[in-house]
Scaffold this active site. Structure first.
Site, PDB file in Angstrom:
ATOM      1  N   GLU A 317       0.849  -1.198   0.000  1.00  0.00           N
ATOM      2  CA  GLU A 317       0.000   0.000   0.000  1.00  0.00           C
ATOM      3  C   GLU A 317       0.882   1.245   0.000  1.00  0.00           C
ATOM      4  OE1 GLU A 317      -3.588  -0.457   2.736  1.00  0.00           O
ATOM      5  OE2 GLU A 317      -2.394  -2.224   3.258  1.00  0.00           O
ATOM      6  N   LYS A 320       0.730   4.448   2.660  1.00  0.00           N
ATOM      7  CA  LYS A 320       0.870   4.357   4.114  1.00  0.00           C
ATOM      8  C   LYS A 320       2.098   5.143   4.565  1.00  0.00           C
ATOM      9  CE  LYS A 320      -0.720   0.944   6.410  1.00  0.00           C
ATOM     10  NZ  LYS A 320      -0.794  -0.360   7.088  1.00  0.00           N
ATOM     11  N   GLU A 326       6.241  -0.237   6.189  1.00  0.00           N
ATOM     12  CA  GLU A 326       4.797   0.011   6.198  1.00  0.00           C
ATOM     13  C   GLU A 326       4.150  -0.174   4.825  1.00  0.00           C
ATOM     14  OE1 GLU A 326       2.621   0.589   8.586  1.00  0.00           O
ATOM     15  OE2 GLU A 326       4.185   0.314  10.096  1.00  0.00           O
TER      16      GLU A 326
END
Ligand SMILES: *[C@@H]1O[C@H](CO)[C@@H](O)[C@H](O)[C@H]1NC(C)=O
Ligand SMILES: *[C@@H]1O[C@H](CO)[C@@H](O)[C@H](O)[C@H]1NC(C)=O
Ligand SMILES: *[C@@H]1O[C@H](CO)[C@@H](O)[C@H](O)[C@H]1NC(C)=O
Ligand SMILES: *[C@@H]1O[C@H](CO)[C@@H](O)[C@H](O)[C@H]1NC(C)=O
Ligand SMILES: *[C@@H]1O[C@H](CO)[C@@H](O)[C@H](O)[C@H]1NC(C)=O
Ligand SMILES: *[C@@H]1O[C@H](CO)[C@@H](O)[C@H](O)[C@H]1NC(C)=O
Length: 466
Positions: A317, A320, A326
């Protein structure tokens, strides 16, 4: 009349049992904090292609609910921390949400859990006091339409709810959270809802590498950590953290609440400070996790206990914030190719491959014993493969067909190769503490070996299709 009743009763009991007996399951979290993800329709196809049957989303996005309709995939949906205020204030808010956002898609879209709030103890604004009132309103809304038994209401937590997690038997909830945890546990017990926890051995290792071994975090440890109070032996951190939670629940006398792991996983990439974030480690963690869970192993304190687990996360993702890791928890890149291969069945049947690399299920590689390994290492690895590794080693016993040639390397090669073929023929399945070697030609030394594969046949491996 009585007979009809009994019949209906018996069939609904059977359904309940079937549902209960489905055993431990593996699902995947579908986070969408990215600007480059495929459309929900494509994602629903991807999930089906890879035999993913349980998906957690963090909201109740209509496109996503529609995309998963008639797929058979079970969804866990969520109410965010931002929405806790309206949901906790007025019953009508929960009623309206259910009527407008959920019921139009149900039951074509199978929804089985609603998480009300996520890791509230980590939230920068103190919303903890709102969670239980919001959960109660959501449950009441479900009850009004008769769905409260089919859709369970709970809330997810970080391990930060515990003030102590080691040794597991000393697990205890942080008393600062008691004001909302106590009523929540009562709610969960009363409604047979699970306690939902997000568990990350990766962070435990990253944040204190001198105290936690990487092998222990990756389910690869050959040594055990003993809990001095109970004598229970732990070979991995995942089990130790879950048991800490069971003991914390028991200490408050909540003995019937089950635990569900709503997030766990391992990132494939990280910042320089996160050197354990590699594709190999991520593959090792998730492969071992799936095998551990699907096998219904349970934990040392709850052996054989059913455990439902969601892997974080389906995609990397890109939006993030935070450290590099992350943005790299995904099993897939946004273009739907896989970051590393993973077998969701835990049995080696359907190896996940990249779109450009749909390898056949033909046997094209073998795993044999290294002739450089010491006798002791080989013997240990052989014992493991024929014991915990679940390889049927009957054929290499005296007077059985694969006893000859009677030497350790041949016997170990037989066991290693069977284990490897039965477990998805991944690199990890041929490690055996460094004593296994992958070869891509059927080596003459194991020509006489037999592969006892998923089909249970006894063809010589050179022509066997698993
Ligand atoms: C959060 O709010 C609750 C009650 O609303 C209060 O009891 C608790 O101390 C607060 N926690 C923090 C960390 O401010
Ligand atoms: C318990 O929670 C409080 C409030 O979040 C926190 O300040 C404290 O450090 C926690 N205690 C422990 C032992 O984790
Ligand atoms: C390792 O454990 C010791 C003793 O429990 C503790 O004092 C120390 O802070 C820990 N180190 C790290 C890096 O967490
Ligand atoms: C599978 O379960 C058996 C029996 O419960 C256990 O002995 C074995 O270690 C388990 N295997 C894995 C990979 O967890
Ligand atoms: C296909 O998989 C093999 C074995 O895992 C790997 O070596 C190869 O690079 C892959 N090919 C592509 C195009 O990804
Ligand atoms: C291997 O798999 C491919 C694709 O499924 C198939 O066309 C081929 O015939 C198989 N080869 C053997 C030897 O089974």
């Amino acid at each position: 009349m009585a007979r009809g009743f009994r019949l209906i009763f018996a069939s609904s009991l059977l359904l309940m049992l079937l549902d209960f007996c489905r055993g431990s399951t593996i699902g995947v979290c579908y986070g969408r904090n990215a600007d480059d993800l495929p459309t929900p329709d494509k994602v629903a196809q991807l999930a089906q292609l890879h035999d993913i049957k349980y998906v957690r989303i963090y909201d109740s996005n209509i496109q996503v609910l529609k995309a998963f309709s008639n797929t058979g995939v079970e969804l866990m949906i969520g109410i965010s921390n931002f929405d806790l205020l309206p949901f906790s204030q007025f019953q009508s808010n929960a009623d309206t949400w259910l009527k407008n956002s959920i019921l139009p898609y149900y039951p074509a879209t199978k929804i089985t859990y609603i998480t009300v709030g996520a890791e509230v103890t980590e939230s920068p604004s103190n919303v903890s006091a709102l969670v239980v009132p919001a959960m109660k309103n959501v449950l009441t809304a479900l009850r009004k339409v008769g769905l409260h038994k089919r859709i369970k209401v709970s809330s997810t937590h970080s391990l930060g709810v515990l003030s102590r997690s080691f040794p597991p038997s000393a697990g205890a909830f942080n008393s600062s959270h008691a004001f909302f945890l106590k009523p929540m546990l009562e709610f969960l017990a009363e409604n047979q809802s699970p306690f939902m926890i997000d568990i990350y051995p990766f962070y435990a290792y990253r944040d204190s590498p001198s105290n936690v071994s990487l092998d222990y975090a990756l389910f690869e440890s050959s040594s055990e950590v003993i809990d001095p109070n109970t004598g229970l032996l732990y070979t991995n951190m995942f089990d130790a953290q879950i048991d800490a939670l069971y003991f914390a629940l028991m200490a408050l006398n909540f003995r019937t609440i089950k635990i569900m792991v709503t997030e766990t996983g391992w990132p494939s990439k990280g910042s320089p400070k996160e050197s354990a974030a590699t594709p190999d480690n991520a593959q090792t963690f998730n492969t071992n996790l799936i095998r551990h869970v699907i096998n219904n192993t349970g934990t040392p304190a709850k052996p054989g206990q059913e455990l439902n687990v969601y892997i974080f996360s389906l995609f990397n993702e890109n939006r993030k914030p935070g450290l590099e890791s992350e943005r790299n928890w995904g099993l897939f890149y946004p273009d739907q190719t896989s970051v590393y291969s993973l077998d969701f069945t835990g049995k080696g049947a359907a190896v996940m491959t990249t779109a450009a690399n749909v390898t056949s299920s033909n046997v094209t590689t073998w795993c044999i014993a290294s002739n450089k390994a010491t006798e002791m290492d080989l013997q240990n690895a052989l014992d493991w493969a024929c014991g915990p590794g679940n390889v049927d080693c009957t054929a290499i016993q005296p007077s059985q067909p694969c006893y000859e040639p009677d030497n350790l390397v041949s016997h170990a090669s037989f066991a290693f190769n069977n284990y490897y073929q039965q477990n998805g023929a991944t690199d990890v399945a041929c490690s055996f503490g460094g004593t296994g070697v992958k070869v891509d030609k059927n080596p003459s030394g194991i020509n006489s070996l037999r592969v006892i594969g998923n089909l249970g046949d006894n063809q010589p491996d050179s022509s066997n299709r698993i």
